[in-house]
Design an enzyme around this catalytic site. Structure first.
Site, PDB file in Angstrom:
ATOM      1  CE1 TYR A 127      18.218 -16.403 -72.012  1.00  7.75           C
ATOM      2  CE2 TYR A 127      18.766 -16.384 -69.673  1.00  7.75           C
ATOM      3  CZ  TYR A 127      18.668 -15.734 -70.890  1.00  7.75           C
ATOM      4  OH  TYR A 127      19.032 -14.421 -70.983  1.00  7.75           O
ATOM      5  CE  LYS A 131      22.171 -14.682 -74.015  1.00  2.73           C
ATOM      6  NZ  LYS A 131      21.956 -13.890 -75.263  1.00  2.73           N
TER       7      LYS A 131
END
Length: 294
Positions: A127, A131
């Site tokens: 994750y 990002k």
């Protein structure tokens, strides 16, 4: 002529708050749901921008399932990196500024917190990596872009730590919460207000303006997840607040590794944007007041 805002995301905590506050301000804000523009389809999202020709684009949707991302790395990367890059490029094509929401999980939390925007990044999980890739893609595609890193977002809407803790407490089960991960809670309402206040300035700013780049936004103050849980129970349940035992990150094993202390420095927010965020405890009080009585 009013500022035309195009927003991706309608059901997440930030998306809900942007729509709500935008309506209260009578803003010319068009919010796109997944049915309108699926972030898994970069070309479709870019096409919506070319058709709408907004003044500013807010990317308020993302792949946020941190543990699930370990199994769906390609999808997380497409939604969090490829599509924001395509959105930023399309925004540049029509002369629009773009704001992309990122995360404190770009840091490994191993030392040096609070982290300024210029600190080295080293995400520990898929994750966070997705990002960070999104930040790079947006910055490369549009010189009039701002990556806003935030952390521990909570609100009366959707799924979040506040609502999870109250639900678990209501079930009457023993509570044990990680006490060695530290960070800054962020009110989705406060973040939405910041973005809507900032939108006219960004839309009018030329490339090279110091407003663009990266900024950290969170409520003031630092706390552990356990300390946050205790504050939630004290505020919502008072004398009926349950005991919260401590556990450690090493004991509470999850598919994705979490940083121990990815607390963000807020100096640039205060210096360059003129924003002094309120303490997270005050923001929590407002959130609890909006929830149904326990």
């Amino acid at each position: 002529m009013s500022l035309r805002i195009l927003q991706f995301g309608t059901t997440g905590q930030l998306g809900v708050e942007l729509v709500r506050q935008g309506a209260a301000r009578s803003a010319d804000l068009t919010a796109l749901s997944r049915a309108d523009a699926d972030l898994a389809d970069p070309a479709a999202c870019a096409a919506r921008i070319v058709a709408a020709r907004p003044d500013i684009v807010l990317i308020a949707a993302a792949y946020t399932a941190v543990d699930q991302a370990e199994r769906e790395a390609d999808l997380a990367h497409r939604i969090n990196a490829e599509t924001p890059g395509a959105i930023a490029a399309a925004a540049a094509q029509v002369g629009a500024a773009v704001v992309n929401i990122s995360t404190d999980y770009v840091f490994d939390g191993a030392g040096g917190a609070p982290y300024p925007e210029t600190a080295p990044t080293n995400p520990l999980n898929v994750y966070g990596a997705s990002k960070l890739a999104g930040e790079h893609a947006v910055a490369a595609a549009n010189p009039r872009s701002l990556n806003v890193r935030t952390s521990w977002v909570v609100s009366p809407h959707g799924k979040n730590f506040v609502k999870t803790m109250l639900r678990v407490a209501a079930a009457g089960n023993p509570l044990k919460v990680v006490d060695d991960q530290l960070g800054r809670p962020t009110s989705a309402a406060d973040l939405a207000g910041f973005l809507l206040d900032l939108a006219p300035r960004l839309a009018a700013a030329p490339a090279g303006d110091p407003l663009f780049g990266t900024v950290h936004f969170a409520n003031d103050g630092e706390v552990s997840w356990r300390g946050f849980a205790q504050a939630i129970f004290a505020g919502a349940l008072g004398d009926k607040a349950p005991d919260v035992a401590a556990t450690t990150t090493a004991e509470y094993v999850t598919p994705a590794r979490r940083p121990l202390r990815a607390t963000m420095d807020l100096t640039r927010l205060q210096r360059d944007f003129g924003v002094n965020p309120r303490d997270w405890r005050k923001a929590l009080k407002d959130i609890l007041a909006e929830l149904p009585p326990a």
